[in-house]
Write a protein that holds these residues in place. Structure first.
Motif, PDB file in Angstrom:
ATOM      1  N   UNK A  42      13.727  11.476  29.669  1.00  0.00           N
ATOM      2  CA  UNK A  42      13.542  11.710  28.233  1.00  0.00           C
ATOM      3  C   UNK A  42      12.962  13.120  28.010  1.00  0.00           C
ATOM      4  N   UNK A  43      12.000  13.476  28.874  1.00  0.00           N
ATOM      5  CA  UNK A  43      11.408  14.808  28.758  1.00  0.00           C
ATOM      6  C   UNK A  43      12.463  15.896  29.035  1.00  0.00           C
ATOM      7  N   UNK A  44      13.278  15.704  30.116  1.00  0.00           N
ATOM      8  CA  UNK A  44      14.282  16.729  30.457  1.00  0.00           C
ATOM      9  C   UNK A  44      15.303  16.897  29.323  1.00  0.00           C
ATOM     10  N   UNK A  45      15.628  15.792  28.683  1.00  0.00           N
ATOM     11  CA  UNK A  45      16.569  15.864  27.550  1.00  0.00           C
ATOM     12  C   UNK A  45      15.964  16.687  26.416  1.00  0.00           C
ATOM     13  N   UNK A  46      14.656  16.411  26.141  1.00  0.00           N
ATOM     14  CA  UNK A  46      13.971  17.147  25.065  1.00  0.00           C
ATOM     15  C   UNK A  46      13.942  18.637  25.402  1.00  0.00           C
ATOM     16  N   UNK A  47      13.706  18.920  26.677  1.00  0.00           N
ATOM     17  CA  UNK A  47      13.629  20.327  27.099  1.00  0.00           C
ATOM     18  C   UNK A  47      14.991  21.006  26.902  1.00  0.00           C
ATOM     19  N   UNK A  48      16.038  20.261  27.175  1.00  0.00           N
ATOM     20  CA  UNK A  48      17.383  20.828  27.011  1.00  0.00           C
ATOM     21  C   UNK A  48      17.660  21.134  25.530  1.00  0.00           C
ATOM     22  N   UNK A  49      17.268  20.184  24.667  1.00  0.00           N
ATOM     23  CA  UNK A  49      17.457  20.427  23.225  1.00  0.00           C
ATOM     24  C   UNK A  49      16.637  21.637  22.797  1.00  0.00           C
ATOM     25  N   UNK A  50      15.397  21.706  23.304  1.00  0.00           N
ATOM     26  CA  UNK A  50      14.541  22.852  22.951  1.00  0.00           C
ATOM     27  C   UNK A  50      15.214  24.149  23.387  1.00  0.00           C
ATOM     28  N   UNK A  51      15.803  24.146  24.573  1.00  0.00           N
ATOM     29  CA  UNK A  51      16.450  25.355  25.088  1.00  0.00           C
ATOM     30  C   UNK A  51      17.615  25.757  24.180  1.00  0.00           C
ATOM     31  N   UNK A  52      18.374  24.757  23.698  1.00  0.00           N
ATOM     32  CA  UNK A  52      19.511  25.175  22.856  1.00  0.00           C
ATOM     33  C   UNK A  52      19.014  25.639  21.484  1.00  0.00           C
ATOM     34  N   UNK A  53      17.883  25.061  20.997  1.00  0.00           N
ATOM     35  CA  UNK A  53      17.304  25.570  19.732  1.00  0.00           C
ATOM     36  C   UNK A  53      16.843  27.019  19.905  1.00  0.00           C
ATOM     37  N   UNK A  54      16.214  27.279  21.059  1.00  0.00           N
ATOM     38  CA  UNK A  54      15.712  28.635  21.307  1.00  0.00           C
ATOM     39  C   UNK A  54      16.869  29.622  21.415  1.00  0.00           C
ATOM     40  N   UNK A  55      17.958  29.157  21.988  1.00  0.00           N
ATOM     41  CA  UNK A  55      19.156  29.974  22.108  1.00  0.00           C
ATOM     42  C   UNK A  55      19.683  30.354  20.723  1.00  0.00           C
ATOM     43  N   UNK A  56      19.681  29.333  19.856  1.00  0.00           N
ATOM     44  CA  UNK A  56      20.175  29.558  18.489  1.00  0.00           C
ATOM     45  C   UNK A  56      19.238  30.527  17.750  1.00  0.00           C
ATOM     46  N   UNK A  57      17.913  30.316  17.970  1.00  0.00           N
ATOM     47  CA  UNK A  57      16.935  31.207  17.333  1.00  0.00           C
ATOM     48  C   UNK A  57      17.085  32.641  17.838  1.00  0.00           C
ATOM     49  N   UNK A  58      17.389  32.769  19.113  1.00  0.00           N
ATOM     50  CA  UNK A  58      17.556  34.095  19.720  1.00  0.00           C
ATOM     51  C   UNK A  58      18.703  34.831  19.017  1.00  0.00           C
ATOM     52  N   UNK A  59      19.807  34.108  18.816  1.00  0.00           N
ATOM     53  CA  UNK A  59      20.965  34.727  18.155  1.00  0.00           C
ATOM     54  C   UNK A  59      20.611  35.107  16.716  1.00  0.00           C
ATOM     55  N   UNK A  60      19.905  34.199  16.033  1.00  0.00           N
ATOM     56  CA  UNK A  60      19.497  34.483  14.657  1.00  0.00           C
ATOM     57  C   UNK A  60      18.578  35.716  14.625  1.00  0.00           C
ATOM     58  N   UNK A  73      12.039  34.969  21.896  1.00  0.00           N
ATOM     59  CA  UNK A  73      12.520  33.606  22.136  1.00  0.00           C
ATOM     60  C   UNK A  73      12.982  33.414  23.578  1.00  0.00           C
ATOM     61  N   UNK A  74      13.314  34.503  24.219  1.00  0.00           N
ATOM     62  CA  UNK A  74      13.599  34.434  25.664  1.00  0.00           C
ATOM     63  C   UNK A  74      12.274  34.179  26.407  1.00  0.00           C
ATOM     64  N   UNK A  75      11.218  34.834  25.902  1.00  0.00           N
ATOM     65  CA  UNK A  75       9.896  34.628  26.519  1.00  0.00           C
ATOM     66  C   UNK A  75       9.499  33.159  26.363  1.00  0.00           C
ATOM     67  N   UNK A  76       9.758  32.588  25.190  1.00  0.00           N
ATOM     68  CA  UNK A  76       9.452  31.163  24.979  1.00  0.00           C
ATOM     69  C   UNK A  76      10.214  30.307  25.994  1.00  0.00           C
ATOM     70  N   UNK A  77      11.450  30.696  26.203  1.00  0.00           N
ATOM     71  CA  UNK A  77      12.281  29.942  27.150  1.00  0.00           C
ATOM     72  C   UNK A  77      11.655  30.021  28.542  1.00  0.00           C
ATOM     73  N   UNK A 132       3.752  27.039  19.930  1.00  0.00           N
ATOM     74  CA  UNK A 132       5.099  26.935  19.361  1.00  0.00           C
ATOM     75  C   UNK A 132       6.011  26.093  20.263  1.00  0.00           C
ATOM     76  N   UNK A 133       5.932  26.364  21.566  1.00  0.00           N
ATOM     77  CA  UNK A 133       6.779  25.610  22.516  1.00  0.00           C
ATOM     78  C   UNK A 133       6.370  24.144  22.533  1.00  0.00           C
ATOM     79  N   UNK A 134       5.053  23.921  22.562  1.00  0.00           N
ATOM     80  CA  UNK A 134       4.544  22.545  22.619  1.00  0.00           C
ATOM     81  C   UNK A 134       4.989  21.767  21.386  1.00  0.00           C
ATOM     82  N   UNK A 135       4.813  22.400  20.203  1.00  0.00           N
ATOM     83  CA  UNK A 135       5.205  21.722  18.961  1.00  0.00           C
ATOM     84  C   UNK A 135       6.698  21.422  18.975  1.00  0.00           C
ATOM     85  N   UNK A 136       7.477  22.383  19.468  1.00  0.00           N
ATOM     86  CA  UNK A 136       8.932  22.180  19.497  1.00  0.00           C
ATOM     87  C   UNK A 136       9.273  20.943  20.330  1.00  0.00           C
ATOM     88  N   UNK A 137       8.669  20.881  21.539  1.00  0.00           N
ATOM     89  CA  UNK A 137       8.967  19.743  22.432  1.00  0.00           C
ATOM     90  C   UNK A 137       8.497  18.428  21.809  1.00  0.00           C
TER      91      UNK A 137
END
Ligand code: PEP
Ligand code: MG
Length: 553
Positions: A42-60, A73-77, A132-137
């Motif tokens: 469950x945690x790894x899944x959440x981390x994966x979602x967080x990574x794709x959100x960060x990816x989207x934020x990076x592009x934005x 946002x790369x640093x967050x990753x 920020x990372x903690x809240x996201x997860x």
């Protein structure tokens, strides 16, 4: 109207209606799980979602603020993938049997505390990234959708805190400015706000309550202030300030990095006057060629005894280093007349303006004079430092200054203390100094004309006396004749002539000063670029000798 002070993040003014933002927080419960592997999954899944959100934020963020700042946002990753961060969470789940939310929350808190306790403000500010990372997860684990801050009309966000990811979405949500109760000026949130050119203030003690919603606010990022419920007059004042600042900013864009050269090719040095350390930053921001007048009195104020040689050295060294090789002209202590501190031990004089002031005080107190000179010579080992002597009025003064100087240099050398070259300048601010400016120029390295005092002593008008306003003529021919005389005398000995009194910033006089041959103008930092613009528009040939001759006919 209520106002609050905070720390400015980006200089700008915004006026709009408030949108209060409160993040929905998840309360984390701790419990033991029956299937530890499933919880890890469950945690790894959440981390994966967080990574794709960060990816989207990076592009934005690349679109909003460019690649360099988007890297946040790369640093967050990277922080999320950090070995010790991950293994702490994994350990709590697989060895402790705790639920993922608890493992993330405890780990996030301990990393937050670790960054907070660091001495370096930059590292301290990284705690906001961990949060920020903690809240996201936690949001992902709790099924909370990413919150977006938006408004139908241009609005100002007031919040307890904003994370970098919330900040980067502000512009697309119609938000023109923000103020937060928490936060630091070196956080990633602040870095993003600056790149987004969003007027913003952090660390303001505002109580964030829903009744603020819809109220009018002004964010003054120049002064780090927030005004709530301002009246019409105040808003008009702020709009004027904004227009003024925008005009200066436009100048900044147009004239920063340019040379101060007249249309027909004469280069004029434009330096800054500084009366406190913050002026040095302003001078640099406004592209000063150097500091033409460092009024050193401020170091002597707000204390009850003389600063030590080392106190002075530290300030001068810091100024020289900040200016990175550009000249800093330090004026020797100019006390007396209206500049008095109890501990100076100034005599009671019937007429202090005509008494023991400026260099006269220093020549009477060689201990104080030498301490300052020693600090100046020592600081000169760290940059280009010159000294300027105020209120010199006789050749005898100049000779006594030279003697004390020679002694000081001899002593420093004998002690093996590293020193640098210090160019010697005379501040021309008495009619007597003007008359003997040839003799002063011969032995000095440069002359600088202090028109504030020169005007008062020439016209016999107290510069602080408002009753004199009607009599004071800023374009007084006597003053111009004196300035011309000083310039010519300086040039006779191939020395530089500057004006560092307020007159130097009077744009209506620039033409004539330039035509008279002035080499340097030293003005308050905010006037540097307007003055540069003026200088660039001058064609000395077009001014003609006639204008100058008018001064003698
Ligand atoms: C002056 O007198 O013009 C000057 C530059 O010095 P101050 O204003 O500090 O007296
Ligand atoms: Mg003066």
């Amino acid at each position: 109207m209520t106002d609050y002070n905070g720390k400015s993040v980006f200089k700008g003014i915004a006026i709009g209606k408030i949108t209060v933002y409160k993040r929905t927080s998840v309360s984390v419960k701790s419990y033991t799980v029956s299937d530890r592997y499933e919880e890890l999954e469950r945690f790894y899944c959440a981390k994966e979602t967080a990574a794709s959100q960060l990816d989207e934020l990076y592009t934005l963020a690349i679109n909003e603020v460019g690649g360099e700042d988007a890297a946040i946002f790369m640093i967050h990753m990277m922080m999320m993938e950090d070995f010790s961060f991950l293994s702490s969470i994994e350990h709590l789940i697989s060895d402790g049997g705790f639920n993922a939310e608890y493992a993330v929350s405890v780990t996030g808190q301990s990393f937050f505390d670790m960054f907070q306790s660091m001495d370096d403000p930059y590292m301290q500010a990284r705690s906001a990234d961990v949060k920020d990372i903690t809240t996201r997860l936690l949001d992902i684990l709790g099924g909370i959708k990413e919150q977006k801050i938006s408004s139908d009309e241009p609005a100002i966000v007031i919040a307890d805190e904003l994370s970098p990811s919330e900040t980067v979405r502000l512009a697309s949500g119609n938000i023109i400015a923000f103020a937060t109760a928490g936060g630091s000026a070196s956080s990633h949130t602040a870095i993003l706000a600056r790149s987004m050119k969003m007027p913003s203030v952090v660390g303001a003690p505002i109580e964030i309550t829903p009744d603020l919603n819809g109220k009018t606010a002004v964010i003054d990022g120049y002064d780090g202030k927030i005004y709530i419920d301002p009246d019409e007059r105040f808003i008009a004042l702020m709009l004027r300030k904004q227009a003024d600042e925008e005009r200066k900013f436009a100048l900044l864009l147009e004239f920063r990095g340019k040379e101060n050269i007249t249309a027909d090719g004469r280069k004029i040095d434009i330096f800054a006057n500084a009366g406190r350390m913050a002026d040095i930053d302003d001078a640099l921001e406004n592209d000063a060629g150097g500091i033409g007048l460092f009024r050193s009195e401020f170091i002597y104020l707000s204390r009850d005894n003389f600063p030590t040689e080392n106190d002075l050295f530290e300030v001068y060294k810091a100024a020289a280093e900040k200016m990175r090789g550009k000249e800093v002209v330090i004026r020797a202590l100019d006390v007396g007349a209206d500049r008095r501190m109890e501990y100076y031990g100034l005599p009671n004089e019937r007429n202090p303006a005509l008494g023991c002031r400026g260099i006269r005080y220093l020549l009477n107190r060689p201990d104080i004079f030498k301490a300052q000179l020693r600090a100046i010579y020592r600081a000169a080992a760290f940059g280009q430092v010159s000294v300027l002597y105020p209120m010199v009025s006789t050749v005898v003064d100049a000779g006594r200054i030279r003697k004390i100087n020679d002694e000081t240099v001899g002593e420093l050398k004998a002690e093996g203390i590293p020193i640098g070259d210090v160019r010697q300048g005379i501040l021309i601010e008495t009619p007597s100094a003007v008359i003997i400016s040839d003799l002063l120029a011969r032995d000095a390295d440069f002359l600088s004309i202090g028109t504030n005092d020169l005007a008062q002593y020439t016209m016999v008008m107290d510069r602080e006396n408002s009753l004199m306003n009607d009599f004071f003529d800023p374009i007084n021919i006597s003053l111009f004749r004196m300035i011309k005389m000083v310039i010519d005398n300086a040039h006779r000995y191939k020395k530089r002539a500057a004006v560092c009194g307020e007159m130097a910033a009077d744009l209506s006089l620039t033409k004539i000063l330039v035509a008279m041959g002035i080499d340097q103008l030293s003005v308050v930092p905010s006037e540097i670029l307007p003055l540069r613009k003026e200088v660039c528009g001058i064609n000395i040939g077009e001014i003609g000798d006639e204008t100058l001759q008018q001064l003698w006919t």
